[in-house]
Design a protein around this motif. Sequence first.
Motif, mmCIF file in Angstrom:
data_model
loop_
_atom_site.group_PDB
_atom_site.id
_atom_site.type_symbol
_atom_site.label_atom_id
_atom_site.label_comp_id
_atom_site.label_asym_id
_atom_site.label_seq_id
_atom_site.Cartn_x
_atom_site.Cartn_y
_atom_site.Cartn_z
ATOM 1 N N ILE A 15 -14.705 4.709 -17.525
ATOM 2 C CA ILE A 15 -13.921 4.267 -16.594
ATOM 3 C C ILE A 15 -13.807 5.247 -15.570
ATOM 4 O O ILE A 15 -13.741 5.182 -14.282
ATOM 5 N N GLY A 16 -13.645 6.615 -16.048
ATOM 6 C CA GLY A 16 -13.701 7.711 -15.096
ATOM 7 C C GLY A 16 -14.985 7.965 -14.086
ATOM 8 O O GLY A 16 -14.902 7.872 -12.869
ATOM 9 N N LEU A 17 -15.990 7.597 -14.680
ATOM 10 C CA LEU A 17 -17.267 7.527 -14.136
ATOM 11 C C LEU A 17 -17.247 6.515 -12.999
ATOM 12 O O LEU A 17 -17.728 6.734 -11.730
ATOM 13 N N ILE A 18 -16.915 5.320 -13.348
ATOM 14 C CA ILE A 18 -16.862 4.041 -12.642
ATOM 15 C C ILE A 18 -16.115 4.381 -11.460
ATOM 16 O O ILE A 18 -16.387 4.193 -10.345
ATOM 17 N N GLY A 19 -14.799 4.781 -11.712
ATOM 18 C CA GLY A 19 -13.749 5.109 -10.694
ATOM 19 C C GLY A 19 -14.189 6.166 -9.765
ATOM 20 O O GLY A 19 -13.911 6.100 -8.553
ATOM 21 N N GLY A 20 -14.664 7.141 -10.213
ATOM 22 C CA GLY A 20 -15.040 8.345 -9.458
ATOM 23 C C GLY A 20 -16.187 8.074 -8.582
ATOM 24 O O GLY A 20 -16.115 8.591 -7.439
ATOM 25 N N TYR A 21 -17.264 7.518 -8.933
ATOM 26 C CA TYR A 21 -18.669 7.328 -8.365
ATOM 27 C C TYR A 21 -18.524 6.116 -7.570
ATOM 28 O O TYR A 21 -19.152 6.082 -6.382
ATOM 29 N N PHE A 22 -18.554 4.898 -8.234
ATOM 30 C CA PHE A 22 -18.700 3.693 -7.691
ATOM 31 C C PHE A 22 -17.545 3.309 -6.733
ATOM 32 O O PHE A 22 -17.675 2.630 -5.694
ATOM 33 N N MET A 23 -16.349 3.687 -6.952
ATOM 34 C CA MET A 23 -15.200 3.410 -6.151
ATOM 35 C C MET A 23 -14.889 4.437 -5.385
ATOM 36 O O MET A 23 -13.771 4.331 -4.650
ATOM 37 N N HIS A 24 -15.501 5.624 -5.247
ATOM 38 C CA HIS A 24 -15.485 6.670 -4.223
ATOM 39 C C HIS A 24 -14.129 7.475 -4.553
ATOM 40 O O HIS A 24 -13.500 7.996 -3.463
ATOM 41 N N LEU A 25 -13.575 7.191 -5.730
ATOM 42 C CA LEU A 25 -12.322 8.037 -5.810
ATOM 43 C C LEU A 25 -12.281 9.302 -5.977
ATOM 44 O O LEU A 25 -11.468 10.275 -6.069
ATOM 45 N N ARG A 26 -13.654 10.108 -6.257
ATOM 46 C CA ARG A 26 -13.790 11.371 -6.621
ATOM 47 C C ARG A 26 -13.558 12.013 -5.576
ATOM 48 O O ARG A 26 -12.984 13.403 -5.654
ATOM 49 N N TYR A 27 -13.787 11.865 -4.207
ATOM 50 C CA TYR A 27 -13.502 12.604 -3.180
ATOM 51 C C TYR A 27 -12.017 12.194 -2.268
ATOM 52 O O TYR A 27 -11.708 12.520 -1.140
ATOM 53 N N GLU A 28 -11.298 11.290 -2.910
ATOM 54 C CA GLU A 28 -9.987 11.211 -2.492
ATOM 55 C C GLU A 28 -8.997 11.669 -2.726
ATOM 56 O O GLU A 28 -8.957 12.756 -3.715
ATOM 57 N N LYS A 29 -7.782 11.618 -2.114
ATOM 58 C CA LYS A 29 -6.348 12.362 -2.338
ATOM 59 C C LYS A 29 -6.074 12.261 -3.835
ATOM 60 O O LYS A 29 -6.019 10.958 -4.183
ATOM 61 N N PRO A 30 -5.310 12.998 -4.541
ATOM 62 C CA PRO A 30 -4.940 12.629 -5.745
ATOM 63 C C PRO A 30 -3.797 11.389 -5.988
ATOM 64 O O PRO A 30 -3.954 10.935 -6.893
ATOM 65 N N THR A 31 -2.802 11.398 -4.854
ATOM 66 C CA THR A 31 -1.905 10.232 -4.807
ATOM 67 C C THR A 31 -2.763 9.096 -4.878
ATOM 68 O O THR A 31 -2.269 7.999 -5.444
#
Length: 101
Positions: A52-68
């Motif tokens: 879930i973390g890998l998919i959210g971080g890389y494919f949903m581009h959440l890795r570079y977003e704000k924590p909120t």
Amino acid sequence: MAKELQEVNYRIYWFTWLLLLILTLVMIFVGYAAVPKVLIVLFLLLVMFLKIGLIGGYFMHLRYEKPTLIVTVAAGVLLTAAVLFFLLIPDGMRVWHLSGR
């Protein structure tokens, strides 16, 4: 002013996809292992959260977003999962009782 084109590096996406495939195959093989079911379930949950973390971080581009934004997306996913879980409990209990256990 001319915009500079940024070259997209797909290497990280392919690496992430390959890692997800390997983790999925490991999960399948662990399901058939001669290990206590509690350990299998804990391992599968751990790997599932990693995926879930890998998919959210890389494919949903959440890795570079704000924590909120990350917390908002995670809370939405968890709330949806909880609602679905509690809506399916009555059906699961009915099937369990019908099976005679």
